[in-house]
Structure formats: C-alpha cells, structure tokens
Design a protein around this motif. Structure first.
Motif, PDB file in Angstrom:
ATOM      1  N   ALA A 107      51.148  31.050  41.949  1.00 42.96           N
ATOM      2  CA  ALA A 107      51.494  31.741  43.184  1.00 42.96           C
ATOM      3  C   ALA A 107      50.422  32.757  43.561  1.00 42.96           C
ATOM      4  CB  ALA A 107      52.834  32.452  43.012  1.00 42.96           C
ATOM      5  N   ASN A 108      50.297  33.010  44.856  1.00 41.21           N
ATOM      6  CA  ASN A 108      49.445  34.102  45.312  1.00 41.21           C
ATOM      7  C   ASN A 108      50.065  35.421  44.872  1.00 41.21           C
ATOM      8  OD1 ASN A 108      47.681  32.395  46.506  1.00 41.21           O
ATOM      9  ND2 ASN A 108      48.424  32.719  48.581  1.00 41.21           N
ATOM     10  N   ILE A 109      49.220  36.436  44.773  1.00 35.42           N
ATOM     11  CA  ILE A 109      49.752  37.708  44.288  1.00 35.42           C
ATOM     12  C   ILE A 109      50.157  38.589  45.457  1.00 35.42           C
ATOM     13  CG2 ILE A 109      49.134  39.809  43.044  1.00 35.42           C
ATOM     14  CD1 ILE A 109      47.379  37.890  41.330  1.00 35.42           C
ATOM     15  N   TYR A 127      37.754  47.800  46.198  1.00 39.44           N
ATOM     16  CA  TYR A 127      36.996  46.606  46.567  1.00 39.44           C
ATOM     17  C   TYR A 127      37.339  46.171  47.992  1.00 39.44           C
ATOM     18  CZ  TYR A 127      36.928  46.531  41.486  1.00 39.44           C
ATOM     19  OH  TYR A 127      36.807  46.876  40.186  1.00 39.44           O
ATOM     20  N   GLU A 128      36.359  45.491  48.573  1.00 39.63           N
ATOM     21  CA  GLU A 128      36.568  45.043  49.953  1.00 39.63           C
ATOM     22  C   GLU A 128      37.290  43.705  49.990  1.00 39.63           C
ATOM     23  OE1 GLU A 128      32.892  44.920  52.083  1.00 39.63           O
ATOM     24  OE2 GLU A 128      32.497  46.995  51.470  1.00 39.63           O
ATOM     25  N   LYS A 129      37.740  43.380  51.173  1.00 38.52           N
ATOM     26  CA  LYS A 129      38.363  42.077  51.400  1.00 38.52           C
ATOM     27  C   LYS A 129      37.362  40.959  51.085  1.00 38.52           C
ATOM     28  CE  LYS A 129      40.176  39.345  55.145  1.00 38.52           C
ATOM     29  NZ  LYS A 129      40.404  39.236  56.571  1.00 38.52           N
ATOM     30  N   GLY A 130      37.838  39.931  50.453  1.00 36.00           N
ATOM     31  CA  GLY A 130      36.951  38.807  50.160  1.00 36.00           C
ATOM     32  C   GLY A 130      36.285  38.879  48.810  1.00 36.00           C
ATOM     33  N   THR A 131      36.481  39.972  48.082  1.00 39.22           N
ATOM     34  CA  THR A 131      35.886  40.082  46.748  1.00 39.22           C
ATOM     35  C   THR A 131      36.612  39.139  45.793  1.00 39.22           C
ATOM     36  OG1 THR A 131      35.696  42.437  47.231  1.00 39.22           O
ATOM     37  CG2 THR A 131      35.147  41.741  45.000  1.00 39.22           C
ATOM     38  N   GLU A 148      40.905  35.726  45.138  1.00 42.39           N
ATOM     39  CA  GLU A 148      40.095  36.363  46.168  1.00 42.39           C
ATOM     40  C   GLU A 148      40.970  37.335  46.930  1.00 42.39           C
ATOM     41  OE1 GLU A 148      38.328  33.582  48.865  1.00 42.39           O
ATOM     42  OE2 GLU A 148      37.692  35.177  50.215  1.00 42.39           O
ATOM     43  N   LEU A 149      40.488  38.546  47.105  1.00 38.91           N
ATOM     44  CA  LEU A 149      41.278  39.553  47.819  1.00 38.91           C
ATOM     45  C   LEU A 149      41.468  39.144  49.276  1.00 38.91           C
ATOM     46  CD1 LEU A 149      39.850  42.964  46.574  1.00 38.91           C
ATOM     47  CD2 LEU A 149      42.053  41.972  46.040  1.00 38.91           C
ATOM     48  N   MET A 150      42.704  39.171  49.726  1.00 38.29           N
ATOM     49  CA  MET A 150      42.963  38.854  51.129  1.00 38.29           C
ATOM     50  C   MET A 150      42.958  40.118  51.970  1.00 38.29           C
ATOM     51  SD  MET A 150      45.900  36.105  50.416  1.00 38.29           S
ATOM     52  CE  MET A 150      46.256  35.397  52.005  1.00 38.29           C
ATOM     53  N   ILE A 165      46.385  38.708  47.175  1.00 35.81           N
ATOM     54  CA  ILE A 165      45.291  37.977  46.531  1.00 35.81           C
ATOM     55  C   ILE A 165      45.579  36.484  46.589  1.00 35.81           C
ATOM     56  CG2 ILE A 165      44.040  37.567  44.379  1.00 35.81           C
ATOM     57  CD1 ILE A 165      44.673  40.365  43.516  1.00 35.81           C
ATOM     58  N   GLU A 166      44.599  35.754  47.055  1.00 40.46           N
ATOM     59  CA  GLU A 166      44.742  34.306  47.052  1.00 40.46           C
ATOM     60  C   GLU A 166      44.260  33.795  45.705  1.00 40.46           C
ATOM     61  OE1 GLU A 166      42.612  32.359  50.131  1.00 40.46           O
ATOM     62  OE2 GLU A 166      43.444  30.410  49.628  1.00 40.46           O
ATOM     63  N   LEU A 167      45.116  33.078  45.030  1.00 41.11           N
ATOM     64  CA  LEU A 167      44.784  32.637  43.685  1.00 41.11           C
ATOM     65  C   LEU A 167      43.815  31.460  43.733  1.00 41.11           C
ATOM     66  CD1 LEU A 167      45.997  34.096  41.303  1.00 41.11           C
ATOM     67  CD2 LEU A 167      47.258  32.033  40.775  1.00 41.11           C
TER      68      LEU A 167
END
Lengths: 181, 198
Positions: A107-109, A127-131, A148-150, A165-167
């Motif tokens: 699952a995504n977080i 951290y920035e988006k997309g890291t 990846e951070l959404m 966070i997209e897993l």
C-alpha cells in the motif's frame, strides 16, 4: 512499480561496458553522495554489472547475481538489498508499527502513518516532493520499503491527510523475490 | 563498512519482520536453529517469564496504543492462519499430482523421452533441460505438448536414468510420495527393435 513482475517481463540481458560502468558509478555517487565511501566495496572495479531490461522500460542493474539498483526514468533507485547493506546514504523516513502490515502488502503510505508518535520525519526543511526515500519502521533496524514522496515532508506535517508516499519497492514484492539466475 | 544483514531462510525477510510474513512459526524454528543469538534478542529465551517481559516491553515501546496493538496482533494471527491453510492446500495439490515420463519411438532405434507434470513443483524446466543435456550428452529442450503444457524433451533412450534422477530430485524437495508414472509408448515393439539391432 513491481506489483506484477515475473521472469517473462525480462526482455534482454547484457553486460555493461566498463566505461559506462564508470559513469553509472559516478551517477550513483552524485545522487547519493554518502555512498562514495563504500562504492568500491559495493561495485568492485573488476566486477561486471549486468543490465536487465524489462517491461515498461524498467532497467535493473545487477552485480554478481544480485539486483543492486534499478531505474525507470532518469533516477537510479537502490534496491532494498543495497539499502540494507548501507542504510546511511539515503533520505529516510519512519512509519509507525501499525503501518507495517499494510506497507508489506504494497500500500501507499498515508500521512498519519508518518506523523504519529512512533513515526519520524526529518526536521525542517526536510525533503522535497519527488524525492526517493527509504522507509523504515518503528523499533526495526532494517528498511522495509522504498517510495517516492508525493508531497514535501513539511507539507505532510501540515496537511496530515491522504497519500504521502507512493510505494515503489517493498519487502516480499516480486523484485525482492527475483533471482537473476 | 558494509553491513551484513541476515535474511530469514523461510520468508526471506530480515528476521525482525518475520512476524508480518504469516510464516512466523516456521521462521522462529529456523532462526533458533541458525541464529540463536538473534532469536534470543527478538523473541526472548524459552523461559516463560522473560517472554512475558518481552511482550510487555514491546507494548511499552509501541506507540500505537494497547487497543490497536491488540488488533494488529489479531490481524497477524489471521494472516498466519490463512498462509498455513494455503500452504497445506498447495502441499496437498503437489502430493496429488504426478510426474509422467514418457518414451516415444521416433524411428526404429531412436527414442525421445518426454517428462511432463513438473510445473507444480517449482522446478526450473530450462535448467533441468540443461542438466539433462550435459548429463546424457544429448539434445534436450523445453517445449509445449499437446495439452499446451510445458514438458522437457530429451533425445535418446535414457528413461531409467531420468526416472532415478527425478526421484532423487523430488526427494530433495521433501516430496517423496509423489507418483512418478512411466509410459512406454512402444513397449511391444521394443524387443523386436532390439532384435533387429542385434
């Protein structure tokens, strides 16, 4: 990204030229500067990197039969085996105990899993988006997923709702069980 | 500099995540046999009092509260049960299926041996074909048979050797009771063919 991934998704395998191998290593160091100290241990100069091209333009790089990192677009993403070997090099967040079960099933977080008491986010500016972040869990030593951070970590703290966070890769997913041989 | 991480031999996770894999029972056995120190650290020693202590410690360390922790525990048990059931079903399926080794005549003195029914047992057919090819010094490949199932085809009359090999392979996997059936397509003609050869 690796929800479904089998041997049949592998299109081609080839050995990487040593010159390209050098640039790859440089790129890895550029992306994760702390990895520089151990890069020669991870990928010895004499070793042969193997490039495995897969469905959906996913490319895996393996050394000695172990997938060390992969890329989909431009960014190199370490595999969990690599993260476990040298966890200090990557941006890391921590989820609480209640979230582990869901993360391990892919699952995504969600935000609350990152902001509750057992969880941990880096202090501002974060951290920035997309890291690409390594996801650790409460009371555990080893990482359990990579995502990846959404949204930026500061935004997560303020909004505290919905997907954060997209897993990409987690323990027990097909890539984890994938053996090169 | 690099860390060596131990992975569980049963569920392949780092041992601290074994409780989430649904195979906890077997993981525990594996860990206590192979890495006793880690086992003591994670689950406490066999002494009951310490185990209780470990549980309470875990509760105290956990931030999500007792109620949620309890629910989590319940869910994990459920997963474990499901996994166990699934494994049992798979084992039953494996035991009830059989391997067929078939010998067919190609021309008078030439035979091919086809092995089918292996896909249930997680055997890499391509690898097996390769081992057969080098073992018997013959051609050996994986192809699809009439029922659209994969089978290993070996050029040459090596049925008996193949049979013993398959038996040992299955035994290695702990599936001794699996039936291996051999079919000789041209049994009646065989003596005649041999006679002709002599």
């Amino acid at each position: 990204m690796f929800k479904k991934f089998t041997r049949e998704d592998v299109h081609s395998r080839s050995k990487v030229k040593s010159s390209i191998q050098r640039t790859l290593k440089a790129k890895l160091v550029k992306q994760y500067p702390k990895i520089e100290d151990v890069i020669d241990e991870l990928i010895p100069k004499k070793s042969q990197i193997e490039l495995i091209k897969c469905e959906d333009k996913i490319q895996l790089y393996s050394v000695d039969g172990e997938v060390l990192f992969f890329q989909k677009f431009d960014e190199l993403i370490p595999s969990l085996k690599l993260v476990h070997k040298f966890p200090e090099a990557y941006p890391t967040v921590q989820v609480d105990r209640g979230a582990i079960k869901f993360v391990l099933s892919g699952a995504n977080i969600m935000c609350p899993g990152l902001t509750s008491a057992g969880a941990d986010l880096p202090p501002a500016p974060g951290y920035e988006k997309g890291t690409i972040v390594v996801i650790n869990a409460e009371n555990k030593e080893n990482a359990l997923a990579i995502g990846e951070l959404m949204m930026g970590t500061e935004e997560i703290k303020s909004v505290n709702k919905g997907h954060s966070i997209e897993l990409i890769h987690h323990l027990g997913d097909p890539l984890w069980n994938f053996s090169v041989e | 500099m690099l860390r060596e991480v131990i992975y569980c031999g049963i569920c392949s996770y780092p041992p601290e995540y074994c409780e989430f894999s649904g195979k906890l029972k077997r993981c525990k056995v594996w860990l206590s046999e192979n890495h006793a120190d880690l086992y003591a650290k994670l689950y406490g020693t066999d002494d009951n009092t310490q185990e209780v202590e470990a549980v309470t410690n875990k509760l105290a360390e956990s931030s999500i509260g007792e109620a949620r922790e309890e629910k989590l525990e319940k869910d994990l048990l459920k997963i474990q049960k499901k996994q166990e059931n699934r494994e049992q079903r798979e084992l039953a399926k494996k035991l009830s299926s059989k391997v067929i080794i078939k010998r067919e005549a190609r021309t008078k003195r030439k035979f091919i041996v086809a092995i089918s029914g292996l896909e249930v047992f997680d055997i890499d057919m391509k690898k097996l074909a390769k081992t057969f090819a080098s073992r018997f010094a013959t051609g050996c490949s994986v192809s699809k048979n009439a029922e659209k199932k994969e089978e290993v085809v070996i050029q040459g009359d090596v049925m008996d050797e193949v049979e013993t090999y398959i038996h040992s392979l299955l035994e290695e996997k702990g599936l001794k009771d699996v039936k291996v059936e051999t079919i000789d397509a041209k049994k009646k003609k065989k003596p005649a063919a041999e006679g002709a050869a002599k």
